[in-house]
Design an enzyme around this catalytic site. Structure first.
Site, mmCIF file in Angstrom:
data_model
loop_
_atom_site.group_PDB
_atom_site.id
_atom_site.type_symbol
_atom_site.label_atom_id
_atom_site.label_comp_id
_atom_site.label_asym_id
_atom_site.label_seq_id
_atom_site.Cartn_x
_atom_site.Cartn_y
_atom_site.Cartn_z
ATOM 1 N N LYS A 193 -2.813 -0.981 6.689
ATOM 2 C CA LYS A 193 -3.776 -2.054 6.382
ATOM 3 C C LYS A 193 -4.240 -2.651 7.703
ATOM 4 C CE LYS A 193 -5.433 -3.965 2.654
ATOM 5 N NZ LYS A 193 -5.513 -3.422 1.284
ATOM 6 N N SER B 54 -10.690 6.613 -2.723
ATOM 7 C CA SER B 54 -10.883 6.763 -1.275
ATOM 8 C C SER B 54 -10.325 8.098 -0.813
ATOM 9 C CB SER B 54 -10.146 5.658 -0.511
ATOM 10 O OG SER B 54 -10.882 4.477 -0.493
ATOM 11 N N GLY C 109 -12.480 -0.443 2.833
ATOM 12 C CA GLY C 109 -12.759 -1.874 2.750
ATOM 13 C C GLY C 109 -11.644 -2.632 2.055
ATOM 14 N N ASP C 110 -11.748 -3.932 2.096
ATOM 15 C CA ASP C 110 -10.889 -4.852 1.342
ATOM 16 C C ASP C 110 -11.690 -6.155 1.317
ATOM 17 O OD1 ASP C 110 -7.901 -4.951 0.272
ATOM 18 O OD2 ASP C 110 -8.233 -6.868 1.225
ATOM 19 N N THR D 66 -12.073 0.803 -8.341
ATOM 20 C CA THR D 66 -10.889 -0.052 -8.492
ATOM 21 C C THR D 66 -10.905 -0.724 -9.855
ATOM 22 O OG1 THR D 66 -11.036 -0.440 -6.118
ATOM 23 C CG2 THR D 66 -9.503 -1.834 -7.356
ATOM 24 N N ASN E 178 -16.233 -6.831 -5.913
ATOM 25 C CA ASN E 178 -16.325 -5.461 -6.434
ATOM 26 C C ASN E 178 -15.314 -5.176 -7.529
ATOM 27 O OD1 ASN E 178 -18.384 -4.523 -4.923
ATOM 28 N ND2 ASN E 178 -17.101 -3.582 -3.345
ATOM 29 N N GLN F 134 0.823 -1.213 0.000
ATOM 30 C CA GLN F 134 0.000 0.000 0.000
ATOM 31 C C GLN F 134 0.859 1.267 0.000
ATOM 32 O OE1 GLN F 134 -3.604 -0.947 0.600
ATOM 33 N NE2 GLN F 134 -3.937 0.964 -0.500
HETATM 34 N N1 GLU Z 1 -8.325 -2.231 -0.178
HETATM 35 C C1 GLU Z 1 -8.070 -1.364 -1.283
HETATM 36 C C2 GLU Z 1 -6.623 -1.504 -1.724
HETATM 37 O O1 GLU Z 1 -6.074 -2.586 -1.636
HETATM 38 C C3 GLU Z 1 -8.520 0.048 -1.018
HETATM 39 C C4 GLU Z 1 -7.858 0.727 0.133
HETATM 40 C C5 GLU Z 1 -8.475 2.071 0.471
HETATM 41 O O2 GLU Z 1 -9.346 2.514 -0.249
HETATM 42 O O3 GLU Z 1 -8.048 2.671 1.476
HETATM 43 O O4 GLU Z 1 -6.019 -0.601 -2.229
#
Ligand code: GLU
Length: 447
Positions: A126, A379, A165-166, A209, A240, A111
């Site tokens: 995360k 986000s 989310g994830d 995404t 999603n 990330q």
């Molecule tokens: N889970 C998503 C990622 O892997 C989105 C993370 C977010 O929007 O903070 O990037």
């Protein structure tokens, strides 16, 4: 010549032998930024790599909750606040039985670079819990989310840490989490993203995404003078990410012909188009996490139980399910199918040896950190919308998203040129992502 990165990889191996996913991403990233480390010894000398490899903080806590039968359960909840050089920690929450610090460290580490590539002011983090949402009632999910955030709320905030989310955490879960957070803090703020549009959420965040992945794929094909028009595509997953990806592919003239779930894969030569893409939502809402019912509903389609879709011949492959979904044997199938393009939708869906095999055999690989960055980028737009107390239109959002994805591919092309990497977009993305973080860390001193 000895590689500078080897010492760091070795140290991580020694220190965290029980975190293979974290080790995998560290190995991939450090190996590919080797030319930068050679060119900039000051990054090593100022301890940037040593610091980059250690999360600034890991919060670990107990999540007690009671099921519908009154039986008590205890899960483990976490937040890995990995790196805040570029902005507040930002990254999703994952609820899945295999969640443990090693998985969250891998995701948090990725990330950092992904968020850097977006060009937006967000650090990397995360979190999540080893909770399996499958088969739970709505009331159980709500009680779990409330208990989870009753501890987490102490460590998050709009300028501190902004979860979204994830896997296993969608709009419903973020809603329950935000509701309890508001009750605890009395703040209606932008701490959580991925909210419903009635709750300050961003129009288009759910599709973001997937749309971003397709914009990225379009740019990658453009690099070869090619377009998405008329291409056949195999994806994995029907969450999603897969849903948004399939929708945008259709809009740009490509056709998904296969997708998969944990129970097998679906082959639909007529194309997963229109209402069939939206049927992903019903599959997911069924709470069973299986793709088999698709073949009953759409008789032209065939279901292959227990199999993965990588043997199906197509022009483009986009894994959108889980980490390490595509192994060497699958990479061999993909190459044998004569494919030229492979874009990662999920986080680290390909093992390192599979990526290497694809690249060695002339397949252009678009790495997840870059290709799926549209989710977290949106986000951040949601955070910005909340901080300004305004609402962006879907047109604003998609135009900004497209610009961000075009810019990400451009940064990769530039890094490939600067370091003479040919079309190694995996290395180009790691280098471009690292560059911004390293500069920010250097500027902030030894902290
Ligand atoms: N889970 C998503 C990622 O892997 C989105 C993370 C977010 O929007 O903070 O990037």
């Amino acid at each position: 010549m000895a590689r500078i990165c080897d010492r760091f990889i070795e140290e991580v191996k020694q220190r965290y032998p029980y975190e293979p996913e974290f080790l995998q991403t560290v190995e991939e990233v450090l190996t590919s930024i080797e030319p930068v480390l050679q060119a900039h010894p000051e990054y090593v000398e100022s301890g940037i790599i040593d610091r980059l490899l250690e999360p600034e903080r890991i919060i670990s806590f107990r999540v007690p909750w009671v099921d519908d039968q009154g039986k008590p359960h205890v899960n483990r909840g976490y937040r890995v606040q990995f790196n805040s050089a570029l902005g507040p920690y930002k990254g999703g929450l994952r609820f899945a039985p295999n969640v443990y610090p090693g998985i969250l460290k891998f995701l948090g580490f990725e990330q950092i670079f992904k968020n850097s590539l977006t060009g937006l002011p967000i650090g990397g983090g995360k979190g999540g819990a080893d909770f399996d949402p499958n088969g739970k009632s709505d009331a159980e999910i709500m009680r779990f989310c409330q208990s989870f955030v009753t501890e987490l709320y102490k460590y998050v905030g709009p300028n501190e840490d902004d979860p979204a989310g994830d896997l296993g955490v969608g709009g419903r879960e973020i809603g329950y989490i935000m509701g309890q957070y508001k009750r605890l803090t009395n703040q209606y703020d932008g701490t959580f993203s991925g909210k419903g549009t009635e709750n300050g959420g961003l129009a288009g965040r759910t599709e973001a995404t997937g749309y971003g992945i397709v914009f990225f794929a379009r740019e990658m094909l453009k690099h070869y003078g090619d377009t998405l028009e008329g291409k056949t595509v195999v994806i994995s997953g029907f969450g999603n990410v897969a849903w948004g990806t399939a929708q945008k592919l259709e809009q740009l003239g490509a056709k998904v012909i296969a997708f998969s779930g944990p129970d097998g894969y679906i082959l639909d030569e007529d194309g997963v188009l229109g209402e069939k893409v939206d049927y992903f939502l019903d599959l997911r809402n069924s709470g069973k996490n299986i793709c088999a019912p698709y073949a009953e509903k759409f008789p032209g389609a065939k279901f292959f139980p227990g199999e993965k879709p990588w043997g199906v011949k197509a022009d483009l492959y986009i894994p959108c399910a889980m980490q390490n979904d595509v192994h060497l044997e699958h990479a061999k199938q993909i190459v044998a199918n004569g494919c030229k393009y492979y874009v990662e939708g999920a986080n680290m869906p390909t093992t390192n040896e599979a990526v290497e095999y694809l690249q060695k055999h002339g397949v252009a690989v678009g790495p997840a950190k870059a290709a799926n960055a549209g989710g977290v980028a949106c986000s951040c737009l949601e955070m910005s919308q909340n901080a300004q107390h305004i609402v962006f239109t879907p047109e604003d959002v998609f135009a900004q998203l497209e610009g961000i994805m075009v810019n990400i591919f451009k940064q990769i092309e530039d890094a490939c040129k600067q370091y003479d990497l040919g079309d190694n977009f995996v290395a180009g993305a790691n280098i471009a992502g690292f560059d911004r973080v390293a500069k920010a860390m250097k500027w902030q001193g030894f902290v």
